[in-house]
Design an enzyme around this catalytic site. Structure first.
Site, PDB file in Angstrom:
ATOM      1  N   HIS A  55      60.478  10.119 -14.006  1.00 56.03           N
ATOM      2  CA  HIS A  55      60.975  11.497 -14.133  1.00 56.03           C
ATOM      3  C   HIS A  55      61.004  12.171 -12.778  1.00 56.03           C
ATOM      4  O   HIS A  55      59.965  12.437 -12.170  1.00 56.03           O
ATOM      5  CB  HIS A  55      60.078  12.293 -15.078  1.00 56.03           C
ATOM      6  CG  HIS A  55      60.609  13.653 -15.409  1.00 56.03           C
ATOM      7  ND1 HIS A  55      61.786  13.844 -16.098  1.00 56.03           N
ATOM      8  CD2 HIS A  55      60.139  14.899 -15.136  1.00 56.03           C
ATOM      9  CE1 HIS A  55      62.003  15.143 -16.259  1.00 56.03           C
ATOM     10  NE2 HIS A  55      61.026  15.809 -15.672  1.00 56.03           N
ATOM     11  N   HIS A  57      63.264  15.259 -10.391  1.00 56.28           N
ATOM     12  CA  HIS A  57      64.315  16.206 -10.006  1.00 56.28           C
ATOM     13  C   HIS A  57      64.338  16.171  -8.479  1.00 56.28           C
ATOM     14  O   HIS A  57      63.588  16.892  -7.817  1.00 56.28           O
ATOM     15  CB  HIS A  57      64.009  17.620 -10.486  1.00 56.28           C
ATOM     16  CG  HIS A  57      63.625  17.727 -11.933  1.00 56.28           C
ATOM     17  ND1 HIS A  57      64.467  17.341 -12.957  1.00 56.28           N
ATOM     18  CD2 HIS A  57      62.497  18.165 -12.538  1.00 56.28           C
ATOM     19  CE1 HIS A  57      63.869  17.570 -14.119  1.00 56.28           C
ATOM     20  NE2 HIS A  57      62.669  18.055 -13.885  1.00 56.28           N
ATOM     21  N   GLN A  60      64.263  19.190  -5.793  1.00 61.13           N
ATOM     22  CA  GLN A  60      63.103  20.068  -5.666  1.00 61.13           C
ATOM     23  C   GLN A  60      62.157  19.639  -4.543  1.00 61.13           C
ATOM     24  O   GLN A  60      61.291  20.424  -4.127  1.00 61.13           O
ATOM     25  CB  GLN A  60      62.364  20.153  -7.000  1.00 61.13           C
ATOM     26  CG  GLN A  60      63.166  20.869  -8.075  1.00 61.13           C
ATOM     27  CD  GLN A  60      62.484  20.902  -9.434  1.00 61.13           C
ATOM     28  OE1 GLN A  60      61.304  20.557  -9.562  1.00 61.13           O
ATOM     29  NE2 GLN A  60      63.222  21.310 -10.455  1.00 61.13           N
ATOM     30  N   TYR A 120      70.192  17.652 -13.463  1.00 64.92           N
ATOM     31  CA  TYR A 120      70.800  18.757 -14.194  1.00 64.92           C
ATOM     32  C   TYR A 120      71.625  19.711 -13.350  1.00 64.92           C
ATOM     33  O   TYR A 120      72.178  20.680 -13.873  1.00 64.92           O
ATOM     34  CB  TYR A 120      69.769  19.528 -15.011  1.00 64.92           C
ATOM     35  CG  TYR A 120      68.551  20.072 -14.309  1.00 64.92           C
ATOM     36  CD1 TYR A 120      68.580  21.284 -13.649  1.00 64.92           C
ATOM     37  CD2 TYR A 120      67.344  19.381 -14.379  1.00 64.92           C
ATOM     38  CE1 TYR A 120      67.450  21.804 -13.060  1.00 64.92           C
ATOM     39  CE2 TYR A 120      66.206  19.888 -13.784  1.00 64.92           C
ATOM     40  CZ  TYR A 120      66.256  21.101 -13.123  1.00 64.92           C
ATOM     41  OH  TYR A 120      65.115  21.611 -12.539  1.00 64.92           O
ATOM     42  N   HIS A 207      67.983  18.595 -22.089  1.00 65.73           N
ATOM     43  CA  HIS A 207      66.948  19.158 -21.220  1.00 65.73           C
ATOM     44  C   HIS A 207      65.670  19.493 -21.980  1.00 65.73           C
ATOM     45  O   HIS A 207      64.563  19.113 -21.570  1.00 65.73           O
ATOM     46  CB  HIS A 207      67.468  20.418 -20.520  1.00 65.73           C
ATOM     47  CG  HIS A 207      66.453  21.065 -19.627  1.00 65.73           C
ATOM     48  ND1 HIS A 207      65.533  21.986 -20.086  1.00 65.73           N
ATOM     49  CD2 HIS A 207      66.205  20.904 -18.305  1.00 65.73           C
ATOM     50  CE1 HIS A 207      64.758  22.367 -19.082  1.00 65.73           C
ATOM     51  NE2 HIS A 207      65.152  21.726 -17.990  1.00 65.73           N
ATOM     52  N   HIS A 232      62.497  17.103 -21.982  1.00 66.00           N
ATOM     53  CA  HIS A 232      61.291  17.898 -21.747  1.00 66.00           C
ATOM     54  C   HIS A 232      60.787  18.405 -23.102  1.00 66.00           C
ATOM     55  O   HIS A 232      61.582  18.888 -23.912  1.00 66.00           O
ATOM     56  CB  HIS A 232      61.599  19.125 -20.895  1.00 66.00           C
ATOM     57  CG  HIS A 232      61.905  18.839 -19.462  1.00 66.00           C
ATOM     58  ND1 HIS A 232      62.954  19.426 -18.795  1.00 66.00           N
ATOM     59  CD2 HIS A 232      61.283  18.068 -18.542  1.00 66.00           C
ATOM     60  CE1 HIS A 232      62.971  19.036 -17.535  1.00 66.00           C
ATOM     61  NE2 HIS A 232      61.974  18.190 -17.361  1.00 66.00           N
ATOM     62  N   GLU A 235      55.898  21.621 -22.744  1.00 69.45           N
ATOM     63  CA  GLU A 235      55.268  21.691 -21.422  1.00 69.45           C
ATOM     64  C   GLU A 235      54.353  22.901 -21.282  1.00 69.45           C
ATOM     65  O   GLU A 235      53.305  22.820 -20.644  1.00 69.45           O
ATOM     66  CB  GLU A 235      56.338  21.731 -20.332  1.00 69.45           C
ATOM     67  CG  GLU A 235      55.776  21.746 -18.920  1.00 69.45           C
ATOM     68  CD  GLU A 235      56.854  21.696 -17.858  1.00 69.45           C
ATOM     69  OE1 GLU A 235      56.487  21.635 -16.673  1.00 69.45           O
ATOM     70  OE2 GLU A 235      58.056  21.717 -18.205  1.00 69.45           O
ATOM     71  N   HIS A 269      56.210  15.295 -20.502  1.00 66.24           N
ATOM     72  CA  HIS A 269      55.061  16.196 -20.530  1.00 66.24           C
ATOM     73  C   HIS A 269      54.325  16.108 -21.874  1.00 66.24           C
ATOM     74  O   HIS A 269      53.227  15.597 -21.922  1.00 66.24           O
ATOM     75  CB  HIS A 269      55.446  17.647 -20.207  1.00 66.24           C
ATOM     76  CG  HIS A 269      56.155  17.818 -18.910  1.00 66.24           C
ATOM     77  ND1 HIS A 269      55.642  17.355 -17.710  1.00 66.24           N
ATOM     78  CD2 HIS A 269      57.352  18.399 -18.608  1.00 66.24           C
ATOM     79  CE1 HIS A 269      56.477  17.635 -16.736  1.00 66.24           C
ATOM     80  NE2 HIS A 269      57.541  18.256 -17.250  1.00 66.24           N
ATOM     81  N   ASP A 320      58.399  14.156 -10.977  1.00 64.66           N
ATOM     82  CA  ASP A 320      58.941  15.426 -11.447  1.00 64.66           C
ATOM     83  C   ASP A 320      59.463  16.304 -10.309  1.00 64.66           C
ATOM     84  O   ASP A 320      60.524  16.042  -9.760  1.00 64.66           O
ATOM     85  CB  ASP A 320      57.871  16.148 -12.266  1.00 64.66           C
ATOM     86  CG  ASP A 320      58.432  17.289 -13.109  1.00 64.66           C
ATOM     87  OD1 ASP A 320      59.609  17.646 -12.932  1.00 64.66           O
ATOM     88  OD2 ASP A 320      57.694  17.829 -13.942  1.00 64.66           O
TER      89      ASP A 320
END
Length: 454
Positions: A55, A57, A60, A120, A207, A232, A235, A269, A320
Site C-alpha cells: 500500500h 501513495h 505523499q 488516486y 477508495h 481503505h 481507519e 488499515h 502508505d
C-alpha cells in the site's frame, strides 16, 4: 541465465545451507541445497523471500516533514488530510513521475521487491481530465520501468467527498470519476501494461466506503471480476461513526455483508474493529493491509493483531504515506504497537515461537497474495523476488539461523540489505539501487520546481 549462491537461504520449509538458485524468465527455475559455488555465481550471505509493499501513495513522500508542526487546536488525521489536498493540487505529471521513481527506488533499497500503488490522483487541478485519461497512471508505469520494481497498479475509484454522497471539493476534484469513466480509466491502464515487464498487473481500489456509494461499489466490483481489489476501511473512529450513521453498520461489518470479499481483497488499515468483525474478516480470506509507521504518524491507533492472528487472518505491510520508507521499522512498529497497548512482550505470534519470523514470513505471504504476485516464498516456479542480507553486520553477526528474523525485525536497520531482485531484475547491489544517482537527481530538480511555486 542468472545463478545466485547463498551461504544460507530460507526456503519454504526452513533454513538450508549452500543454496544455489538459477533464475529464468523472471522466476526461480532450480534450487539446489548443499551445492558447490560456480565461478560466475552471484554470491550472497543470507537469502530471503523479498516482501511486497502492498500500500503506497507515492506522491505523499514529497510531503515528509512538512506536516509535523502543531497548529492551534488539536491536530488529527483530518487536519493532515486538508494539508495533503493542498499539496497535491500543485503537482504536475512530471513531478508525480519523478517522486514515484524515488519512492520505488527507496522501497527496493529497503528490501521491498514490489509495490501496490494505490493511485488516486487522476486529473488536472480542478478536476478536468487530461487528454489521455490514464496520463498519470502511465507516469507511475514509467517510474516503475525506471526502477525495475514489481508493480501492481491500483487505480482508485473515488466518486464522493464523504459519507452520504457529499460532493467532491478542493483537492478531491483530482480524484473524482463516475463508474463509466473509472472503468474506461482502468481499461486504458490495462492496455498500457504492454510497456511493463510481464509481472506487472492492474487491479482496482474503491477508495473507501465514505468515497463511494453502495450502488456504485456494486457496479465497479461487477465490472472487474479478476485481479486485486483494495479498499481503505475503518481507519479512524470518525469514519466508523459516519458510515454506521449512514449505512446502518460499521464499515468492516457492512463490507463483509454486502460485497464479495474473498482472497483477492485487501482491506487497508481495518484499525477499528469489534471482535466479531476481526474474526469474520480473518475468515473471509482477505488480507489486512497494515501500515504501522503511517498509522502511528497519523494517530490512527493499533490494529487488533492478536485476535486476528489467532483467527488465522492473513496480513501484509505497506508504507502508505511514505513519510518513512523502512521495512525493518514497519515490522517492529507493528509488534511494538501491540506491546504498548497490551503492556506485554512478544505478542504477535500464535502459541509460541519467533515473533520476527511470524511477522516477516506472514507479511511475505500476505503481501504477495494482496498484489496478485506468485511470490512470497523461495520455491521453484515462483517469481524471483529475493532479498539478500549482510548477516555479518553487527546487528546480525551473533545470531543463529533461528534468530535471524528477530534480529532483522528488532535490531537491524535497512542497511543490512545488500541485494534485491524484483522478478529476477537485480536492482540493488551492494546496498544501492543501480539507478540511484539519476533518480535522485531528477527528484531534486522536480522538488526545486515544486517549492519555487510557493
Amino acid at each position: 541465465m542468472t545463478a545466485i549462491f547463498a551461504q544460507r537461504a530460507y526456503l519454504g520449509q526452513g533454513w538450508a545451507q549452500n543454496v544455489r538458485l538459477t533464475l529464468s524468465d523472471q522466476s526461480i527455475e532450480t534450487i539446489e541445497k548443499d551445492a558447490v559455488q560456480s565461478p560466475n555465481d552471484i554470491v550472497v550471505k543470507t537469502l530471503l523471500p523479498a516482501l511486497a509493499n502492498l500500500h503506497s501513495h507515492s506522491f505523499q513522500r514529497a510531503m515528509a516533514g512538512m506536516t509535523e508542526f502543531r497548529a492551534a487546536g488539536r491536530d488529527s488525521f483530518w487536519t493532515w488530510r486538508d494539508l495533503m489536498y493542498r499539496f497535491l493540487d500543485r503537482l504536475t505529471p512530471d513531478q508525480i513521475e519523478d517522486i514515484a521513481a524515488l519512492v520505488f527506488m527507496e522501497m527496493q533499497e529497503a528490501g521491498y521487491a514490489s509495490v501496490g500503488e494505490f493511485h488516486y490522483v487522476h486529473h488536472q487541478p480542478g478536476g478536468t481530465p487530461y487528454d489521455d485519461l490514464a496520463e498519470l497512471s502511465k507516469r507511475i508505469f514509467t517510474a516503475a520501468n525506471q526502477t525495475g520494481i514489481g508493480l501492481t497498479h491500483l487505480p482508485v475509484f473515488y466518486s464522493y467527498g464523504g459519507a452520504g454522497k457529499k460532493p467532491l471539493s478542493g483537492g478531491q476534484l483530482r480524484f473524482g470519476n463516475d463508474v463509466e469513466r473509472f472503468n474506461r480509466l482502468v481499461e486504458e491502464a490495462q492496455r498500457a501494461l504492454v510497456g511493463l515487464p510481464a509481472d506487472a498487473r492492474v487491479g482496482i481500489a474503491p477508495h473507501s466506503l465514505r468515497a463511494t456509494s453502495p450502488e456504485d461499489l456494486t457496479q465497479v466490483i461487477a465490472a472487474h471480476k479478476d485481479g486485486p481489489v483494495h479498499i481503505h476501511i475503518s481507519e479512524q473512529p470518525k469514519e466508523v461513526e459516519e458510515i454506521e450513521g449512514w449505512l446502518g453498520a460499521r464499515p468492516v461489518e457492512w463490507l463483509l455483508k454486502n460485497a464479495p470479499v474473498d482472497d483477492r481483497w485487501c482491506l487497508i488499515h481495518a484499525t477499528h474493529m469489534t471482535e466479531t468483525e476481526t474474526s469474520n474478516m480473518a475468515k473471509s480470506g482477505a488480507v489486512a493491509g497494515l501500515c504501522p509507521i503511517t498509522e502511528s504518524n497519523l494517530g490512527d491507533g493499533p490494529f487488533n493483531g492478536v485476535a486476528y492472528l489467532n483467527a488465522g487472518g492473513a496480513f501484509g505491510l505497506g508504507s502508505d504515506s511514505n513519510v518513512r520508507i523502512s521495512l525493518t521499522e514497519e515490522l517492529r512498529t507493528l509488534e511494538y504497537s501491540q506491546r504498548l497497548r497490551d503492556l506485554a512482550r512478544n505478542v504477535l505470534v500464535v502459541g509460541e515461537g519467533s515473533v520476527g519470523e511470524t511477522l516477516y514470513l506472514g507479511a511475505a505471504r500476505g503481501g504477495a497474495q494482496a498484489l496478485g504476485r506468485n511470490a512470497g516464498v523461495i520455491a521453484e516456479g515462483r517469481l524471483a523476488d529475493l532479498l539478500a542480507l549482510d548477516s555479518d553486520a553487527p546487528a546480525l553477526c551473533t545470531l543463529t539461523d533461528a534468530q535471524i528474523f528477530d534480529g532483522l525485525a528488532f535490531a537491524a536497520s535497512d542497511a543490512v540489505v545488500t541485494d534485491l531482485w524484483s522478478a529476477g531484475r537485480h536492482m540493488v547491489r551492494q546496498g544501492q539501487h543501480i539507478g540511484r544517482d539519476d533518480i535522485v537527481s531528477r527528484y531534486r530538480k522536480a522538488i526545486t520546481v515544486l517549492l519555487a511555486q510557493g
